[in-house]
Design a protein around this motif. Structure first.
Motif, PDB file in Angstrom:
ATOM      1  N   PRO A 191       0.814  -1.224   0.000  1.00  0.00           N
ATOM      2  CA  PRO A 191       0.000   0.000   0.000  1.00  0.00           C
ATOM      3  C   PRO A 191       0.846   1.273   0.000  1.00  0.00           C
ATOM      4  N   ARG A 192       2.009   1.243   0.656  1.00  0.00           N
ATOM      5  CA  ARG A 192       2.874   2.440   0.660  1.00  0.00           C
ATOM      6  C   ARG A 192       3.370   2.747  -0.748  1.00  0.00           C
ATOM      7  N   LEU A 193       3.712   1.676  -1.468  1.00  0.00           N
ATOM      8  CA  LEU A 193       4.190   1.841  -2.843  1.00  0.00           C
ATOM      9  C   LEU A 193       3.105   2.520  -3.686  1.00  0.00           C
ATOM     10  N   PHE A 194       1.877   2.021  -3.595  1.00  0.00           N
ATOM     11  CA  PHE A 194       0.782   2.586  -4.402  1.00  0.00           C
ATOM     12  C   PHE A 194       0.465   4.022  -3.981  1.00  0.00           C
ATOM     13  N   GLU A 195       0.457   4.269  -2.688  1.00  0.00           N
ATOM     14  CA  GLU A 195       0.172   5.627  -2.207  1.00  0.00           C
ATOM     15  C   GLU A 195       1.217   6.602  -2.777  1.00  0.00           C
ATOM     16  N   HIS A 196       2.477   6.161  -2.725  1.00  0.00           N
ATOM     17  CA  HIS A 196       3.575   6.987  -3.222  1.00  0.00           C
ATOM     18  C   HIS A 196       3.388   7.301  -4.709  1.00  0.00           C
ATOM     19  N   VAL A 197       3.102   6.277  -5.510  1.00  0.00           N
ATOM     20  CA  VAL A 197       3.017   6.486  -6.966  1.00  0.00           C
ATOM     21  C   VAL A 197       1.783   7.326  -7.312  1.00  0.00           C
ATOM     22  N   ARG A 198       0.656   7.084  -6.636  1.00  0.00           N
ATOM     23  CA  ARG A 198      -0.539   7.902  -6.926  1.00  0.00           C
ATOM     24  C   ARG A 198      -0.322   9.363  -6.500  1.00  0.00           C
ATOM     25  N   ASP A 199       0.329   9.577  -5.355  1.00  0.00           N
ATOM     26  CA  ASP A 199       0.609  10.956  -4.915  1.00  0.00           C
ATOM     27  C   ASP A 199       1.459  11.684  -5.946  1.00  0.00           C
ATOM     28  N   ARG A 200       2.390  10.964  -6.483  1.00  0.00           N
ATOM     29  CA  ARG A 200       3.368  11.567  -7.395  1.00  0.00           C
ATOM     30  C   ARG A 200       2.803  11.758  -8.800  1.00  0.00           C
ATOM     31  N   PHE A 201       2.027  10.767  -9.288  1.00  0.00           N
ATOM     32  CA  PHE A 201       1.620  10.772 -10.703  1.00  0.00           C
ATOM     33  C   PHE A 201       0.111  10.895 -10.913  1.00  0.00           C
ATOM     34  N   GLY A 202      -0.665  10.870  -9.859  1.00  0.00           N
ATOM     35  CA  GLY A 202      -2.112  11.024 -10.004  1.00  0.00           C
ATOM     36  C   GLY A 202      -2.788   9.761 -10.512  1.00  0.00           C
ATOM     37  N   TYR A 203      -4.032   9.952 -10.963  1.00  0.00           N
ATOM     38  CA  TYR A 203      -4.870   8.808 -11.318  1.00  0.00           C
ATOM     39  C   TYR A 203      -5.079   8.683 -12.831  1.00  0.00           C
ATOM     40  N   GLY A 204      -4.318   9.431 -13.625  1.00  0.00           N
ATOM     41  CA  GLY A 204      -4.518   9.424 -15.080  1.00  0.00           C
ATOM     42  C   GLY A 204      -3.809   8.296 -15.809  1.00  0.00           C
ATOM     43  N   VAL A 205      -3.145   7.429 -15.074  1.00  0.00           N
ATOM     44  CA  VAL A 205      -2.435   6.305 -15.699  1.00  0.00           C
ATOM     45  C   VAL A 205      -2.884   5.022 -14.988  1.00  0.00           C
ATOM     46  N   HIS A 206      -3.048   3.945 -15.761  1.00  0.00           N
ATOM     47  CA  HIS A 206      -3.385   2.649 -15.141  1.00  0.00           C
ATOM     48  C   HIS A 206      -2.139   2.092 -14.442  1.00  0.00           C
TER      49      HIS A 206
END
Ligand code: CS2
Ligand code: MG
Length: 402
Positions: A191-206
């Protein structure tokens, strides 16, 4: 049109590939991929010793009959070695049929059902900053979907990390390397990995993520639920999927989409998963699941139950396999996504491909047949180089799923 010759070439342009070459009395040549990572010579022998002698003199056009002859006719059926060998013959015959017709194989499968095939690339890092840089590199190339993996703090080696190589390659050494794994280190990190990537890159990429068969059903249920706010496109292979009913338990606890199937060899391996709607994506590959003929059958069953395709496309599937997958992907109604890792530069000296990548989508191209040619002379410059996938042990020394 009779088959006049068939031969198997094992070569290592960047990594090992087993390629079947089939020739006909019309002068047509078809190619099939028979690569089974770490077990290459078993498939090569199955083909050379037991299948090639039976092919000579057969009508190259009779693809279904040849498939049934090699599957039912052999009495001993299924399993990775058998189904990879049958797949190579099947793809080579589709390649020949396309060349005979002057059409790309997807036209023989009903024509294009979409303009392009959405693919996902692999981003990975030795830590989350390294992962960010790799996600950025993929976004700059136009990827719409990216698999995210990072080394896990507290563990020495983690599957799915490319390191310095431009293409992730888990096979190494003439004996299997031994990895160490402890699930407790992973459970909170995912979950930390996903939180980090979504915070950084948003939700516009699968975003996709591979768990590589490592969790128990209840652990997978917990991680799946924890990842829901970050909307993964899928989590892949959460548990070893020969236990198909385990997915009932995972399903009861999470709406995170599930993808399974890269180690499956037949429709029977996925029957319960599909008919009970326990997964969302079936990841069987053309080269390990009996070729185009059988893969289409798996995807047709999946279509009935609202399950989409998501074919395995790691670097250990040769360009012939990737091309064959793209023809299937383009033509079926229930396509989901296609994995695309690419191949090392040396592979380009041996395989010339007709497929292309643009803006996150691939197309198999319009060359007759599969659209990949294989240079046998060039392949001789890259002799077989024995390599094994790692073996995985828990910190207490007991063997764990890799
Ligand atoms: C992985 C593969 O592509 C994937 O999803 O699981 O890289 C897998 O480890 C290899 O194909 C094994 O040969
Ligand atoms: Mg995988």
């Amino acid at each position: 049109m009779k088959i006049t010759d068939a031969r198997v070439i094992v070569s290592a342009p960047g990594r090992n590939y087993v390629t079947l070459v089939v020739e006909t009395d019309d002068g047509l040549v078809g190619y099939g991929d028979a690569t089974l990572n770490g077990r290459e010579l078993a498939v090569a022998s199955y083909l050379s010793d037991h299948v090639v002698p039976l092919l000579i003199g057969r009508d190259a056009h009779r693809i279904e009959d040849t498939w049934q002859y090699l599957y039912r006719g052999a009495y001993w059926r299924r399993g990775p070695v058998t189904m990879t060998a049958i797949a190579a013959v099947d793809v080579a015959l589709w390649d020949i049929k396309g060349k005979a017709a002057g059409l790309p194989v997807y036209q023989l499968l009903g024509g294009a059902a979409r303009d392009g095939v959405m693919v996902y690339g692999h981003a990975s890092g030795g830590d989350l900053d390294g992962l960010d840089a790799d996600v950025e590199r993929h976004l700059a190339q136009g990827y719409k979907a990216i698999r995210v993996q990072s080394a896990i703090p507290g563990l020495d080696a983690t599957y799915g990390i490319a390191g310095a190589s431009p293409v992730y390659e888990p096979a190494s050494g003439a004996r299997p390397q031994e990895d160490r794994w402890e699930t407790s280190a992973y459970l909170d990190f995912a979950p930390r990995l996903f939180e980090h990537v979504r915070d950084r890159f948003g939700y516009g990429v699968h975003l996709l993520h591979d768990m590589h068969h490592r969790l128990s059903p209840i652990e997978a249920a917990r991680v799946g639920a924890a990842l829901e706010p970050y909307r993964p496109f899928w989590i892949e292979d959460p548990t070893p999927a020969e236990d198909q009913s385990a997915f009932r338990l995972i399903r009861q606890h999470t709406t995170t989409p599930l993808a399974v199937g890269e180690v499956f060899n037949s429709i029977w391996d996925a029957q319960q998963l599909i008919t009970e709607r326990l997964i969302d994506y079936i990841r069987t590959s053309v080269s390990h699941t009996g070729g185009i003929t059988h893969l289409r059958r798996v995807f047709s069953l999946a279509e009935l139950y609202g399950v989409r395709s998501g074919s395995h496309g790691a670097g250990d599937l040769s360009p012939v396999s990737l091309a064959a997958a793209l023809h299937v992907d383009l033509s079926i109604p229930n396509f989901g996504i296609q994995e695309y890792m690419g191949h090392l530069a040396a592979a380009e000296e041996v395989f010339t491909v007709g497929y292309s990548f643009r803006d996150g989508y691939m197309h198999p191209g319009d060359l007759p047949g599969i659209g990949v040619s294989f240079d046998e002379e060039a392949a001789k410059r890259f002799p077989y180089d024995p390599k094994y996938l790692p073996v995985n042990r828990r910190l207490d020394g007991s063997v764990h799923d890799w």
